[in-house]
Design an enzyme around this catalytic site. Structure first.
Site, PDB file in Angstrom:
ATOM      1  N   TYR A 174      -7.163   1.166   1.018  1.00 26.63           N
ATOM      2  CA  TYR A 174      -5.833   1.091   1.639  1.00 26.63           C
ATOM      3  C   TYR A 174      -5.664  -0.223   2.412  1.00 26.63           C
ATOM      4  O   TYR A 174      -4.646  -0.914   2.272  1.00 26.63           O
ATOM      5  CB  TYR A 174      -5.640   2.307   2.550  1.00 26.63           C
ATOM      6  CG  TYR A 174      -4.407   2.235   3.417  1.00 26.63           C
ATOM      7  CD1 TYR A 174      -3.161   2.624   2.924  1.00 26.63           C
ATOM      8  CD2 TYR A 174      -4.479   1.770   4.730  1.00 26.63           C
ATOM      9  CE1 TYR A 174      -2.026   2.553   3.722  1.00 26.63           C
ATOM     10  CE2 TYR A 174      -3.351   1.697   5.526  1.00 26.63           C
ATOM     11  CZ  TYR A 174      -2.132   2.084   5.020  1.00 26.63           C
ATOM     12  OH  TYR A 174      -1.006   2.002   5.805  1.00 26.63           O
ATOM     13  N   VAL A 192       4.640  -4.544   8.189  1.00 26.76           N
ATOM     14  CA  VAL A 192       4.431  -5.160   9.501  1.00 26.76           C
ATOM     15  C   VAL A 192       3.972  -6.627   9.415  1.00 26.76           C
ATOM     16  O   VAL A 192       3.805  -7.284  10.436  1.00 26.76           O
ATOM     17  CB  VAL A 192       3.474  -4.351  10.420  1.00 26.76           C
ATOM     18  CG1 VAL A 192       4.082  -3.034  10.839  1.00 26.76           C
ATOM     19  CG2 VAL A 192       2.107  -4.173   9.789  1.00 26.76           C
ATOM     20  N   SER A 208       2.948  -2.820   4.405  1.00 28.57           N
ATOM     21  CA  SER A 208       3.495  -1.605   3.771  1.00 28.57           C
ATOM     22  C   SER A 208       4.329  -1.879   2.523  1.00 28.57           C
ATOM     23  O   SER A 208       4.664  -0.931   1.809  1.00 28.57           O
ATOM     24  CB  SER A 208       4.327  -0.813   4.767  1.00 28.57           C
ATOM     25  OG  SER A 208       3.473  -0.136   5.650  1.00 28.57           O
ATOM     26  N   LYS A 263       2.777  -0.491  -0.449  1.00 29.75           N
ATOM     27  CA  LYS A 263       2.907   0.950  -0.719  1.00 29.75           C
ATOM     28  C   LYS A 263       3.913   1.217  -1.836  1.00 29.75           C
ATOM     29  O   LYS A 263       3.831   2.220  -2.540  1.00 29.75           O
ATOM     30  CB  LYS A 263       3.352   1.689   0.539  1.00 29.75           C
ATOM     31  CG  LYS A 263       2.371   1.618   1.701  1.00 29.75           C
ATOM     32  CD  LYS A 263       3.022   2.186   2.964  1.00 29.75           C
ATOM     33  CE  LYS A 263       2.095   2.171   4.158  1.00 29.75           C
ATOM     34  NZ  LYS A 263       2.787   2.578   5.397  1.00 29.75           N
ATOM     35  N   TYR A 316      11.151   3.692   7.299  1.00 31.47           N
ATOM     36  CA  TYR A 316      10.673   4.726   8.236  1.00 31.47           C
ATOM     37  C   TYR A 316      11.805   5.289   9.094  1.00 31.47           C
ATOM     38  O   TYR A 316      12.855   5.640   8.584  1.00 31.47           O
ATOM     39  CB  TYR A 316       9.550   4.169   9.138  1.00 31.47           C
ATOM     40  CG  TYR A 316       8.615   3.262   8.407  1.00 31.47           C
ATOM     41  CD1 TYR A 316       7.772   3.791   7.435  1.00 31.47           C
ATOM     42  CD2 TYR A 316       8.593   1.900   8.615  1.00 31.47           C
ATOM     43  CE1 TYR A 316       6.911   2.977   6.736  1.00 31.47           C
ATOM     44  CE2 TYR A 316       7.740   1.074   7.914  1.00 31.47           C
ATOM     45  CZ  TYR A 316       6.915   1.622   6.980  1.00 31.47           C
ATOM     46  OH  TYR A 316       6.076   0.822   6.286  1.00 31.47           O
TER      47      TYR A 316
HETATM   48  N1  GLN Z   1      -1.493  -1.653   7.165  1.00 36.43           N
HETATM   49  C1  GLN Z   1      -0.490  -1.214   8.083  1.00 36.43           C
HETATM   50  C2  GLN Z   1      -0.920   0.087   8.747  1.00 36.43           C
HETATM   51  O1  GLN Z   1      -1.566   0.873   8.118  1.00 36.43           O
HETATM   52  C3  GLN Z   1       0.800  -1.022   7.340  1.00 36.43           C
HETATM   53  C4  GLN Z   1       1.919  -0.519   8.241  1.00 36.43           C
HETATM   54  C5  GLN Z   1       3.238  -1.161   7.944  1.00 36.43           C
HETATM   55  O2  GLN Z   1       3.342  -2.221   7.340  1.00 36.43           O
HETATM   56  N2  GLN Z   1       4.288  -0.551   8.463  1.00 36.43           N
HETATM   57  O3  GLN Z   1      -0.610   0.335   9.867  1.00 36.43           O
END
Ligand code: GLN
Length: 303
Positions: free
Chosen positions: A189, A257, A64, A67, A239
């Site tokens: 993605y 993650v 993430s 993102k 989050y």
């Molecule tokens: N690629 C992971 C997902 O879509 C990213 C989630 C994350 O890093 N929190 O679940």
């Protein structure tokens, strides 16, 4: 402590010797195989300095954290068009939650939860062609490392298991908020999330966020847009743990993650930490501890 290097070494040692806690995600099998007890930190200063400790040059999966770079690129292509499609509010819910989306007619709460990032991916697909390539180009240029690449094994491993993200994207497509070509959105993605880079790369790549938007070859974002991205990181970057992170660390942050966390000290530096074990909300246990330790010894908190 005499120098930043001494302080970083001290904090790294303190966290390194704490009992290991947390575990890796199981829904991306390739990530579950990464040796868990690694801990790295890199601090990139706005003056060009770099201070590191531990596993700071080992590439990890951005997940993430990508993102954040996708959002910056989408904003630089035109903020009005993007904000017409999603909100800027913390979700208070898991990053992959489906619940709010149905209540809110397929309009994601913010660009950092999965629903929002899938929409940003779709937006970049439309305005720039390929979200993963756009993110790669930005991080390679800002980090000065042309070797940064997508880990295709991680991408394939996540793509094969991306039922929740597919559900989010299909639901948004059913509401007309995301393009109906859901498989193409998911492909881009998951490849974007699977970009692999080290703490050193990440601290350099995000340094423009501490420098009012100034990147290596000119502005990545305007100063005003940069403040807004930092505000979104503070309120939404971790989050449903954004409040806890603001309380413990007090810096704009973005986690993934893969176990990485980026934290911005506006006007001073960017800190990238990495440790694969995660807490129940998907944030790096050792990484957040390390940032907390560092902020306890400095005046870096924005509060
Ligand atoms: N690629 C992971 C997902 O879509 C990213 C989630 C994350 O890093 N929190 O679940």
């Amino acid at each position: 402590m005499d120098s930043l290097q001494d302080l970083v070494d001290h904090c790294w040692q303190t966290v390194r010797t704490a009992p290991p806690d947390g575990r890796q995600v199981s829904y991306i099998p390739a990530l579950a195989r990464v040796p868990a007890d690694q801990l790295g930190i890199a601090v990139a200063g706005v003056d060009g300095s770099m201070v590191t400790a531990g596993d700071s040059s080992t590439p990890f999966s951005l997940q993430s954290i990508s993102k954040l770079f996708a959002l910056c690129e989408a904003l630089s292509a035109g903020p009005e068009q993007l904000w017409a499609r999603l909100d800027k509010e913390p979700s208070g819910d898991r990053f992959d939650s489906l619940m709010l989306l149905e209540h809110e007619a397929g309009r994601p709460r913010n660009p950092f939860i999965n629903a929002g990032a899938l929409l940003v991916t779709d937006h970049l697909r439309t305005v720039r062609g390929d979200a993963a390539e756009v993110v790669l180009e930005l991080v390679r240029r800002e980090a000065g490392n042309a070797g940064i690449a997508v880990d295709e094994e991680v991408a394939a491993s996540e793509r094969a298991m991306s039922h929740r993200n597919a559900a989010l994207a299909h639901y948004m497509a059913s509401c007309g908020t995301v393009d109906p070509d859901v498989p193409a959105v998911l492909d881009q993605y998951t490849r974007m999330c699977a970009v692999a880079a080290s703490c050193e790369d990440m601290a350099k790549a995000a340094l423009f966020l501490a420098r009012a938007g100034q990147g290596v070859d000119g502005p990545v974002l305007s100063a005003a847009e940069t403040r807004r991205v930092n505000a979104l990181m503070l309120t939404c970057g971790l989050y449903d743990a954004a409040g806890d992170f603001a309380y413990r660390v007090g810096l704009p942050g973005k986690s993934g993650v893969g176990g990485g966390v980026l934290a911005v000290v506006p006007g001073q530096c960017v800190v990238a930490v990495w440790s694969p074990r995660l807490d129940a909300r998907g944030n790096s246990v050792g990484g957040v501890r390390l940032l907390e330790e560092l902020v306890r010894h400095t005046d870096w908190s924005v509060f």
